[in-house]
Design a protein around this motif. Structure first.
Motif, PDB file in Angstrom:
ATOM      1  N   UNK A  20       0.790  -1.221   0.000  1.00  0.00           N
ATOM      2  CA  UNK A  20       0.000   0.000   0.000  1.00  0.00           C
ATOM      3  C   UNK A  20       0.823   1.273   0.000  1.00  0.00           C
ATOM      4  N   UNK A  21       2.134   1.145  -0.088  1.00  0.00           N
ATOM      5  CA  UNK A  21       3.012   2.316  -0.089  1.00  0.00           C
ATOM      6  C   UNK A  21       2.873   3.056  -1.409  1.00  0.00           C
ATOM      7  N   UNK A  22       2.627   4.344  -1.340  1.00  0.00           N
ATOM      8  CA  UNK A  22       2.501   5.169  -2.535  1.00  0.00           C
ATOM      9  C   UNK A  22       3.055   6.549  -2.222  1.00  0.00           C
ATOM     10  N   UNK A  23       3.780   7.121  -3.170  1.00  0.00           N
ATOM     11  CA  UNK A  23       4.364   8.443  -3.014  1.00  0.00           C
ATOM     12  C   UNK A  23       3.877   9.307  -4.167  1.00  0.00           C
ATOM     13  N   UNK A  24       3.512  10.540  -3.866  1.00  0.00           N
ATOM     14  CA  UNK A  24       3.110  11.480  -4.905  1.00  0.00           C
ATOM     15  C   UNK A  24       3.641  12.866  -4.549  1.00  0.00           C
ATOM     16  N   UNK A  28       2.510  21.912  -4.632  1.00  0.00           N
ATOM     17  CA  UNK A  28       3.535  22.762  -4.031  1.00  0.00           C
ATOM     18  C   UNK A  28       4.915  22.117  -4.075  1.00  0.00           C
ATOM     19  N   UNK A  29       5.013  20.918  -4.625  1.00  0.00           N
ATOM     20  CA  UNK A  29       6.279  20.215  -4.733  1.00  0.00           C
ATOM     21  C   UNK A  29       6.624  19.396  -3.500  1.00  0.00           C
ATOM     22  N   UNK A  30       5.658  19.210  -2.611  1.00  0.00           N
ATOM     23  CA  UNK A  30       5.893  18.418  -1.397  1.00  0.00           C
ATOM     24  C   UNK A  30       5.586  16.951  -1.668  1.00  0.00           C
ATOM     25  N   UNK A  31       6.394  16.075  -1.076  1.00  0.00           N
ATOM     26  CA  UNK A  31       6.162  14.644  -1.202  1.00  0.00           C
ATOM     27  C   UNK A  31       5.060  14.219  -0.248  1.00  0.00           C
ATOM     28  N   UNK A  32       4.114  13.471  -0.748  1.00  0.00           N
ATOM     29  CA  UNK A  32       3.031  12.916   0.057  1.00  0.00           C
ATOM     30  C   UNK A  32       3.174  11.404   0.022  1.00  0.00           C
ATOM     31  N   UNK A  33       3.176  10.788   1.194  1.00  0.00           N
ATOM     32  CA  UNK A  33       3.390   9.353   1.302  1.00  0.00           C
ATOM     33  C   UNK A  33       2.256   8.723   2.100  1.00  0.00           C
ATOM     34  N   UNK A  34       1.928   7.463   1.773  1.00  0.00           N
ATOM     35  CA  UNK A  34       0.876   6.764   2.495  1.00  0.00           C
ATOM     36  C   UNK A  34       1.417   6.069   3.734  1.00  0.00           C
ATOM     37  N   UNK A  37       7.346   8.334   7.310  1.00  0.00           N
ATOM     38  CA  UNK A  37       8.772   8.308   6.994  1.00  0.00           C
ATOM     39  C   UNK A  37       9.541   7.500   8.035  1.00  0.00           C
ATOM     40  N   UNK A  38       9.159   7.592   9.300  1.00  0.00           N
ATOM     41  CA  UNK A  38       9.845   6.840  10.351  1.00  0.00           C
ATOM     42  C   UNK A  38       9.731   5.337  10.124  1.00  0.00           C
ATOM     43  N   UNK A  39       8.569   4.891   9.685  1.00  0.00           N
ATOM     44  CA  UNK A  39       8.378   3.469   9.412  1.00  0.00           C
ATOM     45  C   UNK A  39       9.219   3.031   8.208  1.00  0.00           C
ATOM     46  N   UNK A  40       9.307   3.870   7.195  1.00  0.00           N
ATOM     47  CA  UNK A  40      10.135   3.565   6.026  1.00  0.00           C
ATOM     48  C   UNK A  40      11.599   3.490   6.430  1.00  0.00           C
ATOM     49  N   UNK A  41      12.062   4.440   7.237  1.00  0.00           N
ATOM     50  CA  UNK A  41      13.451   4.440   7.694  1.00  0.00           C
ATOM     51  C   UNK A  41      13.770   3.202   8.524  1.00  0.00           C
ATOM     52  N   UNK A  42      12.861   2.796   9.395  1.00  0.00           N
ATOM     53  CA  UNK A  42      13.063   1.597  10.204  1.00  0.00           C
ATOM     54  C   UNK A  42      13.150   0.362   9.307  1.00  0.00           C
ATOM     55  N   UNK A  43      12.292   0.279   8.305  1.00  0.00           N
ATOM     56  CA  UNK A  43      12.330  -0.831   7.351  1.00  0.00           C
ATOM     57  C   UNK A  43      13.677  -0.875   6.634  1.00  0.00           C
TER      58      UNK A  43
END
Length: 69
Positions: A20-24, A28-34, A37-43
């Motif tokens: 279910x991970x999705x990035x857009x 405004x040029x900001x990254x939106x993630x489902x 970030x802390x969970x992604x870094x831990x992974x």
């Protein structure tokens, strides 16, 4: 040309922990993630071998998420 259109709509295979991970990028040029970030870094800390950290004595503690004071 239909091959290219089909390839754009196809989702890549991902690890089960990141289902279910999705990035857009918003207007405004900001990254939106489902996923947070802390969970992604831990992974990434648990799954990816970092050659800069290989010789550290506290590598296992870092992988578990504990911080040394």
């Amino acid at each position: 040309m239909s091959k290219k259109k089909e390839d754009l709509n196809k989702k890549p295979k991902v690890n089960k922990e990141l289902e279910g991970f999705d990035v857009s990028i918003d207007s405004f040029g900001e990254l939106k993630s489902t996923i947070a970030i802390d969970k992604i870094n831990q992974f990434l800390n648990n799954q990816v071998d970092d050659k800069k950290l290989r010789d550290r004595d506290d590598l296992e503690e870092l992988k578990k998420g504990k911080k040394k004071k």
